[in-house]
Design a protein around this motif. Structure first.
Motif, mmCIF file in Angstrom:
data_model
loop_
_atom_site.group_PDB
_atom_site.id
_atom_site.type_symbol
_atom_site.label_atom_id
_atom_site.label_comp_id
_atom_site.label_asym_id
_atom_site.label_seq_id
_atom_site.Cartn_x
_atom_site.Cartn_y
_atom_site.Cartn_z
ATOM 1 N N GLY A 112 47.636 54.130 30.629
ATOM 2 C CA GLY A 112 46.492 53.657 29.869
ATOM 3 C C GLY A 112 45.603 52.653 30.575
ATOM 4 N N LEU A 113 45.772 52.476 31.867
ATOM 5 C CA LEU A 113 44.996 51.487 32.603
ATOM 6 C C LEU A 113 44.073 52.184 33.593
ATOM 7 C CD1 LEU A 113 44.571 48.428 33.092
ATOM 8 C CD2 LEU A 113 46.295 48.591 34.879
ATOM 9 N N ALA A 114 42.779 51.935 33.455
ATOM 10 C CA ALA A 114 41.807 52.511 34.377
ATOM 11 C C ALA A 114 41.938 51.828 35.738
ATOM 12 C CB ALA A 114 40.397 52.336 33.833
ATOM 13 N N LYS A 115 41.813 52.604 36.786
ATOM 14 C CA LYS A 115 41.986 52.052 38.135
ATOM 15 C C LYS A 115 40.982 50.953 38.440
ATOM 16 C CE LYS A 115 44.523 55.820 39.999
ATOM 17 N NZ LYS A 115 44.914 56.614 41.095
ATOM 18 N N ASP A 116 39.747 51.088 38.001
ATOM 19 C CA ASP A 116 38.764 50.045 38.293
ATOM 20 C C ASP A 116 39.036 48.775 37.492
ATOM 21 O OD1 ASP A 116 38.030 51.539 36.021
ATOM 22 O OD2 ASP A 116 35.924 50.994 36.215
ATOM 23 N N ALA A 117 39.617 48.887 36.314
ATOM 24 C CA ALA A 117 39.946 47.708 35.492
ATOM 25 C C ALA A 117 41.116 46.918 36.081
ATOM 26 C CB ALA A 117 40.274 48.129 34.064
ATOM 27 N N ALA A 118 42.009 47.600 36.788
ATOM 28 C CA ALA A 118 43.196 46.952 37.351
ATOM 29 C C ALA A 118 42.858 46.096 38.565
ATOM 30 C CB ALA A 118 44.237 48.000 37.733
ATOM 31 N N ARG A 119 41.800 46.448 39.256
ATOM 32 C CA ARG A 119 41.396 45.727 40.476
ATOM 33 C C ARG A 119 42.570 45.542 41.440
ATOM 34 N NH1 ARG A 119 38.466 40.644 38.987
ATOM 35 N NH2 ARG A 119 39.054 40.165 41.107
ATOM 36 N N VAL A 120 43.220 46.636 41.755
ATOM 37 C CA VAL A 120 44.355 46.641 42.681
ATOM 38 C C VAL A 120 43.822 46.789 44.097
ATOM 39 C CG1 VAL A 120 46.368 47.976 43.426
ATOM 40 C CG2 VAL A 120 45.996 47.524 40.993
ATOM 41 N N ASP A 121 44.248 45.902 44.985
ATOM 42 C CA ASP A 121 43.831 45.955 46.383
ATOM 43 C C ASP A 121 44.760 46.822 47.223
ATOM 44 O OD1 ASP A 121 41.615 44.070 46.143
ATOM 45 O OD2 ASP A 121 43.167 42.541 45.860
ATOM 46 N N GLU A 122 46.052 46.799 46.909
ATOM 47 C CA GLU A 122 47.039 47.568 47.666
ATOM 48 C C GLU A 122 48.059 48.154 46.689
ATOM 49 O OE1 GLU A 122 48.036 47.106 51.353
ATOM 50 O OE2 GLU A 122 46.322 45.858 51.900
ATOM 51 N N TRP A 123 48.607 49.324 47.068
ATOM 52 C CA TRP A 123 49.642 49.972 46.259
ATOM 53 C C TRP A 123 50.691 50.550 47.208
ATOM 54 C CZ3 TRP A 123 48.705 54.817 42.697
ATOM 55 C CH2 TRP A 123 49.815 55.014 41.883
ATOM 56 N N PRO A 124 51.550 49.695 47.759
ATOM 57 C CA PRO A 124 52.554 50.144 48.727
ATOM 58 C C PRO A 124 53.803 50.714 48.041
ATOM 59 C CG PRO A 124 52.675 47.774 48.482
ATOM 60 C CD PRO A 124 51.562 48.249 47.599
ATOM 61 N N LYS A 125 53.765 51.992 47.762
ATOM 62 C CA LYS A 125 54.853 52.626 47.015
ATOM 63 C C LYS A 125 56.203 52.539 47.722
ATOM 64 C CE LYS A 125 51.694 55.815 44.807
ATOM 65 N NZ LYS A 125 51.291 57.207 44.655
ATOM 66 N N ALA A 126 56.193 52.365 49.034
ATOM 67 C CA ALA A 126 57.448 52.320 49.785
ATOM 68 C C ALA A 126 58.284 51.085 49.460
ATOM 69 C CB ALA A 126 57.178 52.381 51.286
ATOM 70 N N VAL A 127 57.698 50.046 48.860
ATOM 71 C CA VAL A 127 58.474 48.846 48.511
ATOM 72 C C VAL A 127 58.859 48.830 47.031
ATOM 73 C CG1 VAL A 127 57.562 47.435 50.383
ATOM 74 C CG2 VAL A 127 56.463 47.359 48.127
ATOM 75 N N THR A 128 58.682 49.950 46.363
ATOM 76 C CA THR A 128 59.086 50.030 44.959
ATOM 77 C C THR A 128 60.513 50.573 44.876
ATOM 78 O OG1 THR A 128 58.209 52.267 44.674
ATOM 79 C CG2 THR A 128 56.692 50.437 44.259
ATOM 80 N N PRO A 129 61.221 50.250 43.810
ATOM 81 C CA PRO A 129 62.587 50.787 43.670
ATOM 82 C C PRO A 129 62.568 52.313 43.583
ATOM 83 C CG PRO A 129 62.184 49.047 42.065
ATOM 84 C CD PRO A 129 60.875 49.363 42.703
#
Length: 116
Positions: free
Chosen positions: A29-46
């Motif tokens: 339910g979160l729009a990508k532009d509303a989140a203002r995420v600079d990085e999304w490094p999936k390799a450091v997620t569980p």
């Protein structure tokens, strides 16, 4: 330089610095532009297996943290973790998670490792 942990659903703040999403899946339910995420490094997620194990209530938070740290020692995760460490050396970093209890999530484990 500081590392903060916040919910991705909270509005961005000026002191967030670099905003890093540390969840494997995009928050519902979160729009990508509303989140203002600079990085999304999936390799450091569980891993999916570890995440499911923890959410099923099969182990304690301490056991989860230990297993998650072991996953972060894997080659790909360690390399990406070094990149996130570099972001921390450059300035403030906010780790974002959809978890309802960020203080008992992988994000707090990751913050502790980045600060140490």
């Amino acid at each position: 330089m500081s590392v903060r942990v916040r919910r991705v659903y909270d509005p961005p703040e000026a002191e967030d610095g670099t905003r890093v999403l540390v969840d494997r899946l995009w928050p519902r339910g979160l729009a990508k532009d509303a989140a203002r995420v600079d990085e999304w490094p999936k390799a450091v997620t569980p891993s999916t297996e570890l995440r499911r194990w923890y959410h099923a209530g099969e182990g304690s938070y301490e056991q989860f943290a230990e297993r998650y740290e072991a996953e972060l020692d894997a080659d790909e995760a360690a390399e990406v973790l070094d990149h996130v460490r570099e972001l921390v050396r450059e300035g403030d970093v906010t780790l974002l998670t959809a978890s309802k209890t960020p203080e008992r999530s992988h994000a707090s484990v990751l913050a502790r490792l980045l600060e140490g």
